[in-house]
Structures are given as structure tokens and as C-alpha cells.
Design an enzyme around this catalytic site. Structure first.
Site, PDB file in Angstrom:
ATOM      1  N   ARG A  77       0.813  -1.378   0.112  1.00  0.00           N
ATOM      2  CA  ARG A  77      -0.051  -0.161   0.131  1.00  0.00           C
ATOM      3  C   ARG A  77       0.813   1.127   0.062  1.00  0.00           C
ATOM      4  NH1 ARG A  77      -3.498  -2.561   4.764  1.00  0.00           N
ATOM      5  NH2 ARG A  77      -1.608  -3.812   4.799  1.00  0.00           N
ATOM      6  N   GLN A 137      12.373 -15.059   6.128  1.00  0.00           N
ATOM      7  CA  GLN A 137      11.144 -15.617   5.672  1.00  0.00           C
ATOM      8  C   GLN A 137      11.292 -15.610   3.949  1.00  0.00           C
ATOM      9  OE1 GLN A 137       7.517 -13.225   6.079  1.00  0.00           O
ATOM     10  NE2 GLN A 137       6.201 -14.871   5.778  1.00  0.00           N
ATOM     11  N   GLY A 142       2.304 -14.522   4.731  1.00  0.00           N
ATOM     12  CA  GLY A 142       1.477 -13.914   5.773  1.00  0.00           C
ATOM     13  C   GLY A 142       2.235 -13.743   7.084  1.00  0.00           C
ATOM     14  N   ASN A 292       0.505   1.732   6.875  1.00  0.00           N
ATOM     15  CA  ASN A 292       0.272   0.953   5.720  1.00  0.00           C
ATOM     16  C   ASN A 292       0.472   1.656   4.508  1.00  0.00           C
ATOM     17  OD1 ASN A 292      -0.116  -1.671   7.061  1.00  0.00           O
ATOM     18  ND2 ASN A 292      -2.349  -0.684   7.702  1.00  0.00           N
ATOM     19  N   ARG A 398      27.863  23.587   4.005  1.00  0.00           N
ATOM     20  CA  ARG A 398      27.890  22.400   3.513  1.00  0.00           C
ATOM     21  C   ARG A 398      28.842  21.341   4.292  1.00  0.00           C
ATOM     22  NH1 ARG A 398      29.362  23.764  -2.234  1.00  0.00           N
ATOM     23  NH2 ARG A 398      29.146  21.495  -2.382  1.00  0.00           N
ATOM     24  N   ASN A 451      38.535  27.164  -5.938  1.00  0.00           N
ATOM     25  CA  ASN A 451      39.348  25.919  -5.494  1.00  0.00           C
ATOM     26  C   ASN A 451      39.216  24.883  -6.634  1.00  0.00           C
ATOM     27  OD1 ASN A 451      36.157  25.618  -5.556  1.00  0.00           O
ATOM     28  ND2 ASN A 451      36.403  24.076  -3.641  1.00  0.00           N
ATOM     29  N   SER A 470      37.587  43.241   0.169  1.00  0.00           N
ATOM     30  CA  SER A 470      36.396  42.721  -0.377  1.00  0.00           C
ATOM     31  C   SER A 470      36.906  42.387  -1.812  1.00  0.00           C
ATOM     32  CB  SER A 470      35.168  43.914  -0.195  1.00  0.00           C
ATOM     33  OG  SER A 470      34.981  44.164   0.944  1.00  0.00           O
ATOM     34  N   ALA A 488      41.504  45.036  -1.561  1.00  0.00           N
ATOM     35  CA  ALA A 488      40.162  44.818  -2.260  1.00  0.00           C
ATOM     36  C   ALA A 488      40.309  44.434  -3.609  1.00  0.00           C
ATOM     37  CB  ALA A 488      39.193  45.946  -1.813  1.00  0.00           C
TER      38      ALA A 488
HETATM   39  C1  UD1 Z   1      -2.024  -6.742  10.592  1.00  0.00           C
HETATM   40  C2  UD1 Z   1      -2.825  -7.981  11.431  1.00  0.00           C
HETATM   41  C3  UD1 Z   1      -4.092  -7.135  11.429  1.00  0.00           C
HETATM   42  C4  UD1 Z   1      -3.950  -6.012  12.475  1.00  0.00           C
HETATM   43  C5  UD1 Z   1      -2.906  -4.911  11.749  1.00  0.00           C
HETATM   44  C6  UD1 Z   1      -2.375  -4.075  12.712  1.00  0.00           C
HETATM   45  C7  UD1 Z   1      -2.638 -10.269  10.500  1.00  0.00           C
HETATM   46  C8  UD1 Z   1      -3.175 -11.201   9.730  1.00  0.00           C
HETATM   47  N1  UD1 Z   1      -3.311  -9.098  10.639  1.00  0.00           N
HETATM   48  O1  UD1 Z   1      -2.684  -6.672   9.207  1.00  0.00           O
HETATM   49  O2  UD1 Z   1      -5.272  -7.617  12.152  1.00  0.00           O
HETATM   50  O3  UD1 Z   1      -4.874  -5.105  12.747  1.00  0.00           O
HETATM   51  O4  UD1 Z   1      -1.795  -5.893  11.310  1.00  0.00           O
HETATM   52  O5  UD1 Z   1      -1.508  -3.170  12.064  1.00  0.00           O
HETATM   53  O6  UD1 Z   1      -1.719 -10.268  11.091  1.00  0.00           O
HETATM   54  N2  UD1 Z   1       4.987  -9.265   7.327  1.00  0.00           N
HETATM   55  C9  UD1 Z   1       5.968 -10.323   7.271  1.00  0.00           C
HETATM   56  N3  UD1 Z   1       5.397 -11.471   6.744  1.00  0.00           N
HETATM   57  C10 UD1 Z   1       4.537 -11.610   5.806  1.00  0.00           C
HETATM   58  C11 UD1 Z   1       3.577 -10.452   5.924  1.00  0.00           C
HETATM   59  C12 UD1 Z   1       3.611  -9.558   6.848  1.00  0.00           C
HETATM   60  O7  UD1 Z   1       6.812 -10.123   8.089  1.00  0.00           O
HETATM   61  O8  UD1 Z   1       4.278 -12.381   5.120  1.00  0.00           O
HETATM   62  C13 UD1 Z   1       5.229  -8.397   8.309  1.00  0.00           C
HETATM   63  C14 UD1 Z   1       4.881  -6.902   7.758  1.00  0.00           C
HETATM   64  O9  UD1 Z   1       6.203  -6.708   7.159  1.00  0.00           O
HETATM   65  C15 UD1 Z   1       4.693  -6.007   8.720  1.00  0.00           C
HETATM   66  C16 UD1 Z   1       3.847  -7.037   9.736  1.00  0.00           C
HETATM   67  O10 UD1 Z   1       3.945  -8.346   9.285  1.00  0.00           O
HETATM   68  O11 UD1 Z   1       5.453  -5.422   9.541  1.00  0.00           O
HETATM   69  C17 UD1 Z   1       2.036  -6.890   9.239  1.00  0.00           C
HETATM   70  O12 UD1 Z   1       1.881  -6.908   8.107  1.00  0.00           O
HETATM   71  P1  UD1 Z   1       0.874  -6.184   7.253  1.00  0.00           P
HETATM   72  O13 UD1 Z   1       0.668  -6.553   5.906  1.00  0.00           O
HETATM   73  O14 UD1 Z   1       1.131  -4.731   7.394  1.00  0.00           O
HETATM   74  O15 UD1 Z   1      -0.317  -6.600   8.048  1.00  0.00           O
HETATM   75  P2  UD1 Z   1      -1.893  -5.892   8.151  1.00  0.00           P
HETATM   76  O16 UD1 Z   1      -2.681  -6.320   6.979  1.00  0.00           O
HETATM   77  O17 UD1 Z   1      -1.569  -4.481   8.452  1.00  0.00           O
HETATM   78 CA    CA Z   2      -0.133  -3.339   8.987  1.00  0.00          CA
END
Ligand code: UD1
Ligand code: CA
Length: 533
Positions: A77, A137, A142, A292, A398, A451, A470, A488
């Protein structure tokens, strides 16, 4: 209230009649505007923290605890080429805020799950710290899968695991400590942190049964309209007993709208096993809302700038307008310093005591010592400014500029790789690059160190107590020795000996009465300066 039997978990969640008589009629279903259960934490202990309240650190080693930060997702997103978690909020990559909060809450060890843009996320976290380990991962299947990817790193851990989404930059260590205390007091194998928001869109909703116990979390994509109306959301902050994590979580399926393994399914799995799930409702949503998209990124930045401003004011710094002041998380400012509106202090900037930072200044990764005034609209990067200096207005320092104490740099002066010794002045319209300038030197208006010869940069050395008239150009490499004077308008190409005078400019010619040929000014033909006779 408390540990309800598995049979108490019913699906779908019970829906109470709408309490809002003004709500639009919706035949068939009645959508409650508020959750149909009493809004209070389950197993209340301790209550949510109010603003500014602090709790003592965790009791030493009561139970072993480590943190697990989920940071393998890309963050679609954001519509970005880089991982969401390395986007900066108040000067720090998002994920580093989370790791720092975990550390400050007393976690002896933090495991960060990486995957998408793994190298970039790893270096944003920083891998010099022995207390931080990484898990990988492979495919982003998920949040549940992310947790399971760390199974090897978690093996052998006996106590609790504090699981944190990586997209919570505003999280405070105090909140984590209170949550862990709550979890321990609850006796539940799993606790989650929730909050109530007026617009819950995008977040997982917390579904409770009539007795107020959490029965499950439903993701927005899987939720019924009734469930979507619930305003209590899951924040992605959990505390789980190590024994109740990986094994039950493996029973979660990808049978959902996103085809993912949801960590949130663990709640329902445990409840169905007759286990207790405790929920800690946090009162300040701005702190625990996941970022997000870019709008939420900006909101998190604002919250952190506001918090930093409050901290500084509490510690004795005057901010004339905290609403328009942007001070990054890692910046320090000493007591009795005054910061005017529209100032940005970024990166690892350090400002001393009794300094003043004028309106509209932007200072990055620089040091400003005690008692120094930076007048309005200066841009300063990677520079060191000593005590009691005065800089600006409209100066551009700078990288690698060093001003020693009581030095002065005035308006429209640009410096780069330049040192100005104690008490030296360059007050107007000047460029000092690759220059080493001693103490008590006076640089006149319009001085330029030339320079660059088209291929290479060369240094200009100006020793102590030199006076540069100056409009002087110093063609580097060149050295002006101690106490010398430059007339100057000179173009200096050769070294100037100590206490000598150097003048290098066209001689002045006088032609008496020459201008009278044109008659009085009022009678000269109009239409520009170019007309000649
Ligand atoms: C998640 C929760 C939701 C909650 C929200 C809060 C789940 C299924 N849902 O949703 O209930 O309200 O957070 O902000 O958990 N990530 C991984 N590997 C993956 C997927 C995600 O490491 O395969 C990590 C992401 O980098 C992130 C976190 O997990 O830091 C949450 O993932 P995100 O996709 O933001 O979850 P939400 O859809 O927001
Ligand atoms: Ca999230």
C-alpha cells in the site's frame, strides 16, 4: 469474566441490536455503531497508561522474554520500490523505532524476521548489536508464516515472546512494559493489545463474545458488514507463551480472502482449545496504529515530532511553535536553547545549551555548541559549530565545515570543507571551499576561494590574523601567511608572505571632466545606458 470454555466461542459473533436510533435503516441486519459489549479491558490489570504516565522497569528476570519483530513484508500500500519498513519516520527507519522500543522495554533479545528487501531492512535495523538476531522468511505468506520462519531462532526459549508488527513507529517502551505486566498478571497463554478507533478501516477487528472475552480476530477482507462495524482493532502487538505459539499456529490454514497464513488465527485456535486470551485495550490509538500507506506515514511522523517537542519542552528547551518544528528522534537539544518556528533539526544533530535556532533553519547531522546563534533561514549539513558563534541569516554550511568558537558567518555565505578559526569572520556574500582559515581572520564581502581548476580541487590556506579585502579571489592552491593584507578586488594566484600587502587589480585611471561631454544628466537621451557619443 475470563477463561471461557471452548463451547462459548460461537460463529458468527453475536450482534446486538443497533443502539443508535438515528442510524439509517438496514433491513435484515442491524449494524451496531459501537461494539455490542462493554468497552473495558478483560482481566483489568493494570489500566491503560494515561498520557505522560510512566511505569517502573520490568521486574528482573521474572520470566524470560524476547521480542519477535515481523519485518518481511513489502508493504504494497506504500507503492514504493523500497520496503515499507525502511521508510523514515522522524529520521529513523520505521523498523528501527520498533526494535529500539523493544530494547528500551527491557528485551534481552530481539529477533527480526526479514524477507522482502532483506538486505535493506537488515541494514536499517543495524546488525552490529549482539542482542539482535535475524530470521529469514522465504515467501511472504502472511504474518503467521513470518512467525513460523523464526521457529529455529525461538527454539529453546522458555518464557514469553513479545510479537510486534514492524510498522509501528510510534510505539513507546512504557506501553510495551505495561502490556507485558498485564500479560503476566492475566495468566493467559496469549494477550493482545487492542485499541478503539472511529475509523477501523484496514485493520483486523477484535470480535468478543457477550461476556466480553475475545473470541477471534477477523481481517477486514474476511469480515461481514456486522464485523466491520466493530471499532476495536487488533494492533499487531501480542505476548505469547513460547509453548503456545508455533505448534498451535501450524494449524492455521490459508483458507481466507488473502490466501495467507494469519497470525491472528492463533487467537481462535487457542480459544477453541479452551485456552484464555487476554486483551489489553490501549487508550492512545496514535501510538499503536500500523503504518500501511503514505498518509499513515505522515500521521506517524507528526505524532513523533509532537512527542519529541513535548520531551524537549519538559527538559527545558523553548519551542516558540511546536506545531511547526520538526525534530528527529535522535536529535539532542540542551537546556535554555530557544527554537523558533519552522525549524528542522534532523538526523543526529546535537544542539548545546543556551543556543538559538532561528526561524526556517534546516540542520542535518551537525553539532552546534553552547551559546551559538543560528539566525533565520540557514541550511547546515554535517558541520561542527563551536561555542558562541553567529551564523546567518541565509548562510549555507555544507559538509565538513568547522567553525571554531566565536566565529561569524553572515548572509549569503557558502562554505564546504572549510575551517574558520576562533573569532574569524566572513560576514557577507562569500564562498569558502576547501579552505583552512586561522583565527582572527577577516574575510571581506564577496571573497571567493577558487578551489576547482576544472579537474581537481585545491586548498586555500589563510593563516591567523590575515585581512582579506572585499571582492578577492584566491586561486588555489595558495597560502596567505600570518598577518598579511590583501587589497580589495585582488585576484591572488601566488602565496603571500607574512605581514605583506598584496594587491592584484587593474590600476585606476582618472580623466578629468570627461563626463561633461554628455551634458547635464537630465538632457541625455533616454533609452538605456548603452548610448555613446
Ligand atoms: C495486521 C493484522 C491485523 C492488524 C494489523 C495492525 C494479520 C493477519 N493481520 O494486518 O489484524 O489489525 O496488522 O496493524 O496479522 N509481514 C511479514 N511477512 C508476511 C506478511 C507480513 O513479515 O508474510 C510483516 C510486515 O512486514 C508488517 C507486519 O508483518 O510489518 C504486518 O503486516 P501487514 O501486511 O502490515 O499486516 P496488516 O494487513 O496491516
Ligand atoms: Ca500493517
Amino acid at each position: 469474566m475470563g477463561n471461557g470454555p471452548a463451547s462459548a466461542v460461537t460463529r458468527p459473533a453475536p450482534v446486538a441490536p443497533a443502539r443508535n436510533p438515528g442510524a439509517p435503516a438496514n433491513p435484515g441486519v442491524s449494524i451496531p455503531l459501537k461494539a455490542p459489549y462493554p468497552l473495558r479491558p478483560v482481566g483489568v490489570l493494570p489500566p491503560p497508561l494515561s498520557e505522560g504516565e510512566r511505569r517502573p522497569a520490568l521486574a528482573p528476570k521474572k520470566r524470560d522474554i524476547c521480542a519477535l519483530v515481523l519485518a518481511a513484508g513489502l508493504g504494497k500500500r506504500m507503492h514504493s520500490k523500497t520496503s515499507k519498513l525502511v521508510h523514515r519516520v522522524a529520521g529513523r527507519p520505521m523498523v528501527r523505532h520498533v526494535v529500539e522500543a523493544a530494547k528500551a522495554a527491557g528485551m534481552a533479545r530481539t529477533i527480526v524476521v526479514i524477507g522482502s528487501q532483506a538486505d535493506e531492512v537488515r541494514s536499517a535495523v543495524g546488525d552490529g548489536d549482539k542482542r539482535i538476531a535475524f530470521a529469514y522468511q522465504k515467501d511472504q505468506l502472511g504474518t503467521g508464516d513470518a512467525v513460523l520462519s523464526a521457529e529455529r531462532q525461538l527454539a529453546g526459549h522458555q518464557g514469553d515472546i513479545l510479537i510486534l508488527n514492524g510498522d509501528l513507529p510510534a510505539l513507546r517502551p512504557e506501553t510495551l512494559r505495561a502490556f507485558v505486566e498485564f500479560h503476566r498478571a492475566s495468566g493467559a497463554p496469549l494477550s493482545l493489545l487492542t485499541t478503539v478507533v472511529s475509523d477501523p478501516r484496514g485493520y483486523g477487528r477484535v470480535i468478543r463474545n457477550y461476556s466480553g472475552d475475545v473470541s477471534r480476530i477477523v481481517e477486514e477482507a474476511d469480515a461481514t458488514p456486522e464485523e466491520r462495524a466493530t471499532q476495536e482493532i487488533n494492533c499487531g502487538i501480542y505476548c505469547v507463551d513460547a509453548q503456545s505459539l508455533c505448534r498451535p499456529l501450524k494449524r492455521a490454514t490459508r483458507d481466507n480472502a488473502q490466501g495467507e497464513i494469519y497470525l491472528t488465527d492463533l487467537i481462535e485456535i487457542l480459544r477453541r482449545d479452551g485456552r484464555k486470551v487476554a486483551a489489553y485495550r490501549h487508550s492512545d490509538p496514535t501510538e499503536v496504529l500500523g503504518v500501511n500507506d503514505r498518509r499513515e506515514l505522515a500521521a506517524a511522523g507528526r505524532a513523533l515530532y509532537r512527542r519529541k517537542a513535548d520531551e524537549l519542552m519538559t527538559s527545558g528547551v523553548t519551542l516558540l511553535d511546536p506545531e511547526t518544528t520538526y525534530i528527529d528522534a535522535d536529535v539532542t537539544v540542551g537546556r535554555d536553547t530557544v527554537i523558533e518556528p519552522g525549524v528542522m533539526l534532523l538526523g543526529r544533530t546535537e544542539i548545546g545549551e543556551e543556543a538559538r535556532i532561528g526561524a526556517g533553519c534546516r540542520i542535518v547531522d551537525s553539532k552546534v555548541a553552547d551559546g551559538t546563534s543560528i539566525l533565520p533561514y540557514c541550511v547546515i549539513a554535517s558541520s561542527q559549530i563551536g561555542r558562541s558563534c553567529r551564523v546567518g541569516p541565509f548562510a549555507h554550511l555544507r559538509p565538513e565545515t568547522t567553525l571554531e568558537e566565536e566565529a561569524r558567518v553572515g548572509n549569503f555565505v557558502e562554505t564546504k570543507k572549510a575551517r574558520l578559526g576562533r573569532g574569524s569572520k566572513a560576514n557577507h556574500l562569500t564562498y569558502l571551499g576547501d579552505a583552512d582559515i586561522g583565527k582572527d581572520v577577516n574575510i571581506g564581502a564577496g571573497t571567493i576561494t577558487c578551489n576547482f581548476d576544472g579537474t581537481t580541487k585545491h586548498r586555500t590556506v589563510i593563516e591567523d590574523e590575515v585581512f582579506i579585502g572585499s571582492d578577492t579571489q584566491l586561486v588555489a592552491p595558495v597560502r596567505v601567511r600570518k598577518g598579511a593584507f590583501i587589497g580589495a578586488g585582488s585576484t591572488i594566484t601566488k602565496d603571500v608572505p607574512s605581514h605583506a600587502l598584496a594587491i592584484a587589480r587593474g590600476k585606476q585611471v582618472i580623466k578629468e571632466n570627461w563626463a561633461k561631454r554628455f551634458g547635464p544628466a537630465a538632457q541625455r537621451p533616454k533609452g538605456g545606458s548603452g548610448s555613446k557619443k
